[in-house]
Scaffold this active site. Structure first.
Site, PDB file in Angstrom:
ATOM      1  N   LYS A 112       0.859  -1.187   0.000  1.00 14.02           N
ATOM      2  CA  LYS A 112       0.000   0.000   0.000  1.00 14.02           C
ATOM      3  C   LYS A 112       0.885   1.223   0.000  1.00 14.02           C
ATOM      4  O   LYS A 112       2.022   1.177   0.470  1.00 14.02           O
ATOM      5  CB  LYS A 112      -0.879   0.026   1.259  1.00 14.02           C
ATOM      6  CG  LYS A 112      -2.112   0.880   1.125  1.00 14.02           C
ATOM      7  CD  LYS A 112      -3.261   0.136   0.474  1.00 14.02           C
ATOM      8  CE  LYS A 112      -4.511   0.969   0.360  1.00 14.02           C
ATOM      9  NZ  LYS A 112      -5.672   0.189  -0.040  1.00 14.02           N
TER      10      LYS A 112
HETATM   11  P1  NAD Z   1     -13.539   7.674  -2.437  1.00 14.13           P
HETATM   12  O1  NAD Z   1     -12.479   8.680  -2.203  1.00 14.13           O
HETATM   13  O2  NAD Z   1     -14.101   7.467  -3.789  1.00 14.13           O
HETATM   14  O3  NAD Z   1     -14.783   7.966  -1.460  1.00 14.13           O
HETATM   15  C1  NAD Z   1     -14.633   8.116  -0.074  1.00 14.13           C
HETATM   16  C2  NAD Z   1     -15.975   8.556   0.504  1.00 14.13           C
HETATM   17  O4  NAD Z   1     -15.851   8.619   1.925  1.00 14.13           O
HETATM   18  C3  NAD Z   1     -16.410   9.955   0.045  1.00 14.13           C
HETATM   19  O5  NAD Z   1     -17.809   9.965  -0.168  1.00 14.13           O
HETATM   20  C4  NAD Z   1     -16.049  10.823   1.252  1.00 14.13           C
HETATM   21  O6  NAD Z   1     -16.856  11.990   1.334  1.00 14.13           O
HETATM   22  C5  NAD Z   1     -16.347   9.868   2.374  1.00 14.13           C
HETATM   23  N1  NAD Z   1     -15.699  10.251   3.626  1.00 14.13           N
HETATM   24  C6  NAD Z   1     -14.443  10.714   3.808  1.00 14.13           C
HETATM   25  N2  NAD Z   1     -14.247  10.996   5.096  1.00 14.13           N
HETATM   26  C7  NAD Z   1     -15.396  10.708   5.729  1.00 14.13           C
HETATM   27  C8  NAD Z   1     -15.817  10.790   7.071  1.00 14.13           C
HETATM   28  N3  NAD Z   1     -15.005  11.214   8.037  1.00 14.13           N
HETATM   29  N4  NAD Z   1     -17.088  10.396   7.368  1.00 14.13           N
HETATM   30  C9  NAD Z   1     -17.930   9.955   6.427  1.00 14.13           C
HETATM   31  N5  NAD Z   1     -17.573   9.864   5.120  1.00 14.13           N
HETATM   32  C10 NAD Z   1     -16.330  10.234   4.786  1.00 14.13           C
HETATM   33  O7  NAD Z   1     -12.947   6.309  -1.826  1.00 14.13           O
HETATM   34  P2  NAD Z   1     -13.335   4.821  -2.206  1.00 14.13           P
HETATM   35  O8  NAD Z   1     -12.458   4.383  -3.302  1.00 14.13           O
HETATM   36  O9  NAD Z   1     -14.811   4.695  -2.316  1.00 14.13           O
HETATM   37  O10 NAD Z   1     -12.847   4.045  -0.882  1.00 14.13           O
HETATM   38  C11 NAD Z   1     -13.633   3.967   0.291  1.00 14.13           C
HETATM   39  C12 NAD Z   1     -13.098   2.843   1.186  1.00 14.13           C
HETATM   40  O11 NAD Z   1     -13.100   1.639   0.429  1.00 14.13           O
HETATM   41  C13 NAD Z   1     -11.658   3.015   1.689  1.00 14.13           C
HETATM   42  O12 NAD Z   1     -11.550   2.409   2.961  1.00 14.13           O
HETATM   43  C14 NAD Z   1     -10.850   2.218   0.691  1.00 14.13           C
HETATM   44  O13 NAD Z   1      -9.609   1.766   1.228  1.00 14.13           O
HETATM   45  C15 NAD Z   1     -11.799   1.065   0.468  1.00 14.13           C
HETATM   46  N6  NAD Z   1     -11.550   0.340  -0.778  1.00 14.13           N
HETATM   47  C16 NAD Z   1     -11.607   0.961  -1.992  1.00 14.13           C
HETATM   48  C17 NAD Z   1     -11.386   0.216  -3.143  1.00 14.13           C
HETATM   49  C18 NAD Z   1     -11.513   0.817  -4.523  1.00 14.13           C
HETATM   50  O14 NAD Z   1     -11.428   0.057  -5.487  1.00 14.13           O
HETATM   51  N7  NAD Z   1     -11.740   2.099  -4.651  1.00 14.13           N
HETATM   52  C19 NAD Z   1     -11.074  -1.148  -3.055  1.00 14.13           C
HETATM   53  C20 NAD Z   1     -11.052  -1.741  -1.797  1.00 14.13           C
HETATM   54  C21 NAD Z   1     -11.298  -0.989  -0.662  1.00 14.13           C
END
Ligand code: NAD
Length: 423
Positions: A112
């Protein structure tokens, strides 16, 4: 147990991971003695990233790339651009990637990266300079056979394109397989953008059926309306569920008859966040976990399901779209309360599964249709959740512990077979 004492402190993401390992140890029989290999990252790099800002000043950012394990193949894991990024968090996220790739039986280790930055405060040119310099700084430890970054919170396909271009410029040839989550015309895979949310939906539907939870009319609360949360919410809504509460960094929206997600996506595109969207009404952020609903989908950041939340939450099923949203002690309380959790290492593994397909397609220079990708992904995700469900039944343990048993067995057997260099 030989923990890295300087980092196993307090309620940090890394100490949460170490707690999870301690929980799986008793199930590993004679492999238990080898578990120490996972209690430390193989390699952790901290880099300084000087960036010339638009006003001519130079600003320094701190960046990281951690390769937690390379035992089963090249490192795999996203790059996070967020103001809270630190070494401890990146170590934990890299370790969860090790477990996830092994739980899905993908031929990768775990890695990561991250940069401590608020990307929304940078102009596009500043962001590009940051991404390119970060890539140059970690250039010598990444590569299609070494470690393959991907998007995570705060990064996107455009940033992956800059990373791929920078790596290729340094190498003197175009090497698409160095990152995944790229735009489709640059060697990206069809279906990648929606894959993680789709995986949350597939595993969620499967487990809902197993616990006899009717999805039609089920009430769902989603934390995070980004890549993962918005897609998972949309698919559940298409299956008849009602998404009644959504929280992002700006607000918590509540509408008991179900939020119109298509309109909300349009609103978010225009305003950059969900705050101000009507007819849903805004409630205090602290009320999110108190809403009466059958399913909660944490899809934002880690550590949000604390002991307090676990004691009060009124859910039947928690789908971990985010990485590491549940603290270990909260896990125990949820188990006692018979609330089922589909753990992150399975639930959100759709993204890394399609990333794996993207890497395979790049290496072969032969690209599949979206149908082929979705079908192959469905098979891998369904097999994984069924294996984990069966293991949990056999061992009478949680789905998380079951996923860790399967993953740790695969990693530690591979480690044993490889032996310890120099022998
Ligand atoms: P993203 O940046 O697209 O979206 C993140 C969302 O979380 C946004 O809507 C943001 O406003 C919200 N957010 C941020 N801080 C916040 C808070 N304090 N309270 C409430 N909401 C909050 O990110 P993503 O790609 O959707 O990733 C979200 C989670 O999923 C992370 O933990 C990431 O590690 C995990 N993840 C993502 C992927 C991927 O393919 N994108 C894969 C596996 C895991």
């Amino acid at each position: 147990m030989n923990h890295l004492s300087y980092i196993h402190q307090g309620n940090t993401a890394w100490s949460n991971f170490l707690d999870q390992l301690d929980r799986v140890a008793p199930y590993l029989n004679d492999l238990q003695d080898r578990l120490d290999t996972l209690r430390r990252p193989k390699r952790a790099l901290i880099v300084d990233i000087p960036v010339e800002m638009n006003d001519g000043t130079i600003k320094h950012f701190e960046g990281f790339r951690v390769q937690h394990s390379l035992t089963r193949g090249p490192g795999k894991g996203g790059v996070r651009f967020h103001p809270n990024v630190d070494l401890n968090e990146v170590m934990a996220l890299s370790a969860w990637m090790t477990i996830k790739c092994a739980a899905l039986n993908l031929p990768f280790g775990g890695a990561k990266g991250g940069v401590r930055v608020d990307p929304s405060k940078l102009s596009k040119r500043e962001l590009e300079r940051l991404a390119r310099r970060y890539t140059s700084e970690i250039n010598f430890i990444i590569g299609p056979q070494k470690d393959i970054p991907a998007p995570d919170v705060g990064t996107n396909p455009q940033i992956m394109a800059w990373m791929m271009d920078t790596y290729s410029m340094n190498a003197g040839s175009t090497i698409t397989g160095v990152v995944t989550g790229k735009p489709v015309h640059l060697g990206g895979s069809l279906g990648r953008v929606k894959a993680t949310g789709r995986g949350v939906y597939i595993t969620g539907m499967d487990v809902a059926k197993k616990i006899q939870l009717e999805i039609n009319q089920a009430r769902i609360c989603v934390q995070g309306f980004g890549n993962v949360g918005s897609e998972a919410a949309a698919l559940f809504a298409q299956s008849g569920a009602k998404v009644i509460c959504i929280q992002d960094h700006s607000a918590t929206l509540y509408q008991p008859e179900g939020i119109d997600l298509e309109l909300l996506v349009q609103y978010q595109k225009q305003h950059g966040a969900i705050k101000g969207f009507s007819p849903a009404h805004e409630i205090a952020n602290a009320l999110f976990w108190d809403i009466e609903a059958e399913i909660f989908i944490p899809a934002a950041l880690e550590g949000v399901i604390t002991e307090q939340v676990a004691q009060s939450i009124k859910a039947k099923l928690i789908l971990e779209g985010a990485n590491g949203p549940t603290l270990s002690k909260a896990d125990d309380i949820l188990a006692q309360r018979q609330i089922t959790i589909v753990p992150d290492v399975i639930c959100n593994a759709g993204g890394v599964t399609v990333s794996y397909f993207e890497w395979v397609q790049d290496l072969a220079s032969y690209f599949w249709t979206e149908d082929e990708i979705n079908q192959r992904m469905d098979v891998i995700m369904r097999n994984a959740i069924n294996d984990v469900w069966e293991k949990a039944r056999q061992q009478n343990c949680s789905l998380r512990t079951a996923a860790y048993i399967l993953a740790c067995e695969r990693i530690l057997i591979a480690r044993k077979e490889r032996g310890t260099y120099p022998g």
